[in-house]
Design a protein around this motif. Structure first.
Motif, PDB file in Angstrom:
ATOM      1  N   ASP A  13       0.834  -1.200   0.000  1.00 26.70           N
ATOM      2  CA  ASP A  13       0.000   0.000   0.000  1.00 26.70           C
ATOM      3  C   ASP A  13       0.873   1.257   0.000  1.00 26.70           C
ATOM      4  N   LEU A  14       0.380   2.304  -0.633  1.00 29.57           N
ATOM      5  CA  LEU A  14       1.134   3.545  -0.738  1.00 29.57           C
ATOM      6  C   LEU A  14       1.425   4.122   0.639  1.00 29.57           C
ATOM      7  N   VAL A  15       2.683   4.495   0.854  1.00 27.51           N
ATOM      8  CA  VAL A  15       3.056   5.157   2.101  1.00 27.51           C
ATOM      9  C   VAL A  15       2.576   6.603   2.067  1.00 27.51           C
ATOM     10  N   VAL A  16       1.833   6.986   3.075  1.00 27.24           N
ATOM     11  CA  VAL A  16       1.389   8.370   3.256  1.00 27.24           C
ATOM     12  C   VAL A  16       1.863   8.819   4.629  1.00 27.24           C
ATOM     13  N   LEU A  17       2.515   9.970   4.692  1.00 25.07           N
ATOM     14  CA  LEU A  17       2.960  10.490   5.983  1.00 25.07           C
ATOM     15  C   LEU A  17       1.752  11.041   6.734  1.00 25.07           C
ATOM     16  N   GLU A  18       1.445  10.456   7.876  1.00 23.34           N
ATOM     17  CA  GLU A  18       0.256  10.866   8.621  1.00 23.34           C
ATOM     18  C   GLU A  18       0.327  12.333   9.032  1.00 23.34           C
ATOM     19  N   SER A  19       1.534  12.792   9.344  1.00 25.06           N
ATOM     20  CA  SER A  19       1.696  14.189   9.751  1.00 25.06           C
ATOM     21  C   SER A  19       1.362  15.139   8.605  1.00 25.06           C
ATOM     22  N   VAL A  20       1.716  14.749   7.387  1.00 20.65           N
ATOM     23  CA  VAL A  20       1.402  15.565   6.217  1.00 20.65           C
ATOM     24  C   VAL A  20      -0.084  15.465   5.888  1.00 20.65           C
TER      25      VAL A  20
ATOM     26  N   LYS B 218       8.313  12.975  -3.648  1.00 26.85           N
ATOM     27  CA  LYS B 218       9.048  11.949  -2.927  1.00 26.85           C
ATOM     28  C   LYS B 218       9.204  12.320  -1.455  1.00 26.85           C
ATOM     29  N   THR B 219       9.725  13.520  -1.183  1.00 25.52           N
ATOM     30  CA  THR B 219      10.080  13.899   0.178  1.00 25.52           C
ATOM     31  C   THR B 219       8.889  13.887   1.122  1.00 25.52           C
ATOM     32  N   PHE B 220       7.724  14.331   0.644  1.00 28.66           N
ATOM     33  CA  PHE B 220       6.553  14.421   1.498  1.00 28.66           C
ATOM     34  C   PHE B 220       5.464  13.409   1.127  1.00 28.66           C
ATOM     35  N   ALA B 221       5.809  12.479   0.201  1.00 28.39           N
ATOM     36  CA  ALA B 221       4.899  11.400  -0.209  1.00 28.39           C
ATOM     37  C   ALA B 221       3.546  11.939  -0.650  1.00 28.39           C
ATOM     38  N   ILE B 222       3.581  12.996  -1.463  1.00 30.54           N
ATOM     39  CA  ILE B 222       2.337  13.561  -2.020  1.00 30.54           C
ATOM     40  C   ILE B 222       2.470  13.569  -3.549  1.00 30.54           C
ATOM     41  N   TYR B 223       2.604  12.386  -4.115  1.00 32.10           N
ATOM     42  CA  TYR B 223       2.860  12.233  -5.544  1.00 32.10           C
ATOM     43  C   TYR B 223       1.783  12.896  -6.396  1.00 32.10           C
TER      44      TYR B 223
ATOM     45  N   GLU C 109       6.238  26.503   8.805  1.00 32.93           N
ATOM     46  CA  GLU C 109       5.811  27.534   9.751  1.00 32.93           C
ATOM     47  C   GLU C 109       5.757  27.003  11.185  1.00 32.93           C
ATOM     48  N   ASP C 110       5.757  25.691  11.356  1.00 39.02           N
ATOM     49  CA  ASP C 110       5.540  25.061  12.657  1.00 39.02           C
ATOM     50  C   ASP C 110       6.695  24.103  12.976  1.00 39.02           C
ATOM     51  N   PRO C 111       7.663  24.524  13.816  1.00 40.98           N
ATOM     52  CA  PRO C 111       8.823  23.674  14.106  1.00 40.98           C
ATOM     53  C   PRO C 111       8.452  22.293  14.644  1.00 40.98           C
ATOM     54  N   GLU C 112       7.415  22.200  15.469  1.00 32.74           N
ATOM     55  CA  GLU C 112       7.021  20.897  16.003  1.00 32.74           C
ATOM     56  C   GLU C 112       6.457  19.993  14.913  1.00 32.74           C
ATOM     57  N   LEU C 113       5.699  20.583  14.011  1.00 35.84           N
ATOM     58  CA  LEU C 113       5.160  19.811  12.895  1.00 35.84           C
ATOM     59  C   LEU C 113       6.295  19.338  11.990  1.00 35.84           C
ATOM     60  N   LEU C 114       7.230  20.210  11.699  1.00 32.43           N
ATOM     61  CA  LEU C 114       8.385  19.828  10.867  1.00 32.43           C
ATOM     62  C   LEU C 114       9.142  18.682  11.511  1.00 32.43           C
ATOM     63  N   LYS C 115       9.308  18.730  12.826  1.00 40.01           N
ATOM     64  CA  LYS C 115       9.997  17.659  13.540  1.00 40.01           C
ATOM     65  C   LYS C 115       9.255  16.338  13.378  1.00 40.01           C
ATOM     66  N   ARG C 116       7.921  16.364  13.493  1.00 46.68           N
ATOM     67  CA  ARG C 116       7.133  15.132  13.331  1.00 46.68           C
ATOM     68  C   ARG C 116       7.240  14.587  11.913  1.00 46.68           C
ATOM     69  N   VAL C 117       7.192  15.475  10.926  1.00 51.13           N
ATOM     70  CA  VAL C 117       7.317  15.042   9.523  1.00 51.13           C
ATOM     71  C   VAL C 117       8.667  14.374   9.296  1.00 51.13           C
ATOM     72  N   ASN C 118       9.730  14.994   9.778  1.00 50.27           N
ATOM     73  CA  ASN C 118      11.079  14.452   9.584  1.00 50.27           C
ATOM     74  C   ASN C 118      11.240  13.104  10.275  1.00 50.27           C
ATOM     75  N   GLU C 119      10.682  12.976  11.478  1.00 51.24           N
ATOM     76  CA  GLU C 119      10.792  11.708  12.202  1.00 51.24           C
ATOM     77  C   GLU C 119      10.014  10.602  11.506  1.00 51.24           C
ATOM     78  N   GLU C 120       8.841  10.931  11.008  1.00 46.27           N
ATOM     79  CA  GLU C 120       8.037   9.930  10.315  1.00 46.27           C
ATOM     80  C   GLU C 120       8.734   9.489   9.025  1.00 46.27           C
ATOM     81  N   ARG C 121       9.283  10.453   8.279  1.00 43.54           N
ATOM     82  CA  ARG C 121      10.006  10.112   7.059  1.00 43.54           C
ATOM     83  C   ARG C 121      11.217   9.245   7.372  1.00 43.54           C
ATOM     84  N   GLU C 122      11.906   9.540   8.457  1.00 38.50           N
ATOM     85  CA  GLU C 122      13.091   8.766   8.825  1.00 38.50           C
ATOM     86  C   GLU C 122      12.755   7.289   9.020  1.00 38.50           C
ATOM     87  N   GLY C 123      11.600   7.018   9.626  1.00 41.35           N
ATOM     88  CA  GLY C 123      11.210   5.627   9.813  1.00 41.35           C
ATOM     89  C   GLY C 123      11.033   4.898   8.495  1.00 41.35           C
TER      90      GLY C 123
END
Length: 411
Positions: free
Chosen positions: A53-60, A260-265, A313-327
């Motif tokens: 199944d297509l990977v979608v970043l939940e934070s995004v 690719k980076t944000f999985a929003i093809y 615009e949101d450092p906490e959101l950016l942190k969550r996106v980066n962590e989710e992508r890292e996984g």
């Protein structure tokens, strides 16, 4: 009746079906008939989970679901909304932003960047230089606007970056043309997964600095679509400041893809970002690329631009996106390692692989081998010089299983 009925050929050879999508459709049909477990669909250029199944970043996705209709329904300016143009520079460069005059123009994915660079920094009839192993649509993009692709050999016999072939082909084309566009797809090159090393980049800079002494304009397009799935996001950006070293008549342009980076093809969002020596060159870049955008797709979709702007615009959101992508990136790295290890163990030769969505296998008859594999419900993409495997779209278990089968059918 000829090849065309009412349409004009215009020097093109248009197939009845896109090769990659055709194979992918056959794979999907086989999955529908036999089930996911019985089929290997290694054709897809998108990240899938182990269930296919297509990977979608939940934070995004959460950002998307919180948007108002005006956020995504309104036209965006041709070059992109201003918050996006600033955010995409941060996304592309990280902490390794090169010195220079930097401008960003929104594009529909990395493909739009390729189209605009070729259109504005070469002339009809020119050849565009890239490596012999390359993403096949480069040929389509160039051919649609009256150019063609020329190649240098990517690797030496000892599997290193072939700087001498790069030098020879660069100099040859500059002797024949009044300008030159060069496309280097790195890091995590499509289709091989190779990443230019810092030493490779030193050699590229040296070649282009010498070639530039003739005074002709050169555009160096760094197709960095897979940069955030190559490995550590900062480590794989260490080459970027080296772009500062290029002389004034060599314009570095980075093609960055949110697909690719944000999985929003499906949002078809990207940007082309120049690193110019003078404000005049940067202003010209913005003007001519926006003009070309207007004459092709007009303006890019707004939704991806809004999403990136909100994330930055949101450092906490950016942190969550980066962590989710890292996984998910770690999942991809494990798949690539499993395929590489299995290939080494069974003696299957692969093209030098570092990271990313794809691994390639050199062979003399890619189409023939592809058909043999299809008979076993294994669907891979035949290229000019071998087969491409999308480790992004198959599980670690299937990555480990594939090499011995391919080796057996190679004979």
């Amino acid at each position: 009746m000829g090849e065309y009925i009412l349409a004009r050929k215009n020097g093109r050879s248009i197939p009845q079906e896109d090769k990659i999508f055709g194979i992918s459709n056959r794979a999907k049909a086989s999955i529908a008939a036999k089930g996911k477990d019985a089929v290997v669909n290694g054709t897809i250029g998108a990240l899938l989970d182990d269930e296919g199944d297509l990977v979608v970043l939940e934070s995004v996705d959460k950002v998307y679901r919180q948007l108002s209709p005006k956020d995504y329904a309104e036209y965006a300016p041709i070059g992109g909304i201003q918050p996006f143009r600033e955010a995409v520079k941060k996304a592309a460069f990280g902490t390794h932003r090169p010195a220079g005059h930097i401008e960003a123009v929104a594009t529909p994915g990395g493909t739009g960047s390729l189209r605009n660079v070729i259109s504005n920094y070469s002339e009809p009839g020119d050849q565009i230089l890239t490596s012999d192993w390359h993403w096949a649509p480069y040929n389509t993009i160039a051919g649609e606007i009256g150019r063609s692709i020329a190649t240098f050999r990517l690797f030496t016999e000892d599997r290193k970056f072939n700087v001498e072939s790069f030098r020879a082909k660069t100099n040859q084309l500059l002797s024949e043309q009044e300008s030159l566009v060069i496309i280097l797809n790195t890091p995590a090159h499509n289709p091989t997964g190779y990443s230019l090393t810092l030493e490779d980049w030193d050699n590229v800079i040296a070649v282009l600095s010498e070639a530039a002494k003739a005074g002709k304009p050169i555009a160096l397009l760094v197709d960095a679509a897979y940069i955030d799935f190559a490995g550590d996001e900062e480590e794989y950006r260490r080459f970027l400041p080296k772009l500062e070293e290029l002389p004034e008549n060599v314009l570095p342009i980075v093609a960055y893809s949110l697909s690719k980076t944000f999985a929003i093809y499906g949002a078809r969002c990207g940007a082309m970002i120049c690193v110019a020596k003078t404000p005049e060159i940067a202003a010209e870049f913005k003007r001519v690329c926006e003009y070309s955008s207007r004459g092709s797709w007009s303006n890019s979709a707004r939704i991806g631009q809004i999403i990136l702007s909100r994330v930055y615009e949101d450092p906490e959101l950016l942190k969550r996106v980066n962590e989710e992508r890292e996984g998910y990136r770690n999942m991809l790295i494990r798949r690539g390692a499993a395929f590489s290890k299995a290939a080494e163990e069974c003696g299957l030769e692969i093209v030098p692989y570092d990271a990313g969505f794809f691994i390639s296998i050199p062979c003399d008859d890619p189409d023939g081998l592809s058909k043999k594999l299809e008979a076993r419900d294994i669907f891979l993409v035949p290229l000019a010089k071998g087969l491409r495997v999308s480790v992004a779209s198959i599980s670690e278990e299937k990555c480990a299983m594939l090499p011995p089968v391919i080796k057996e059918l190679l004979g």
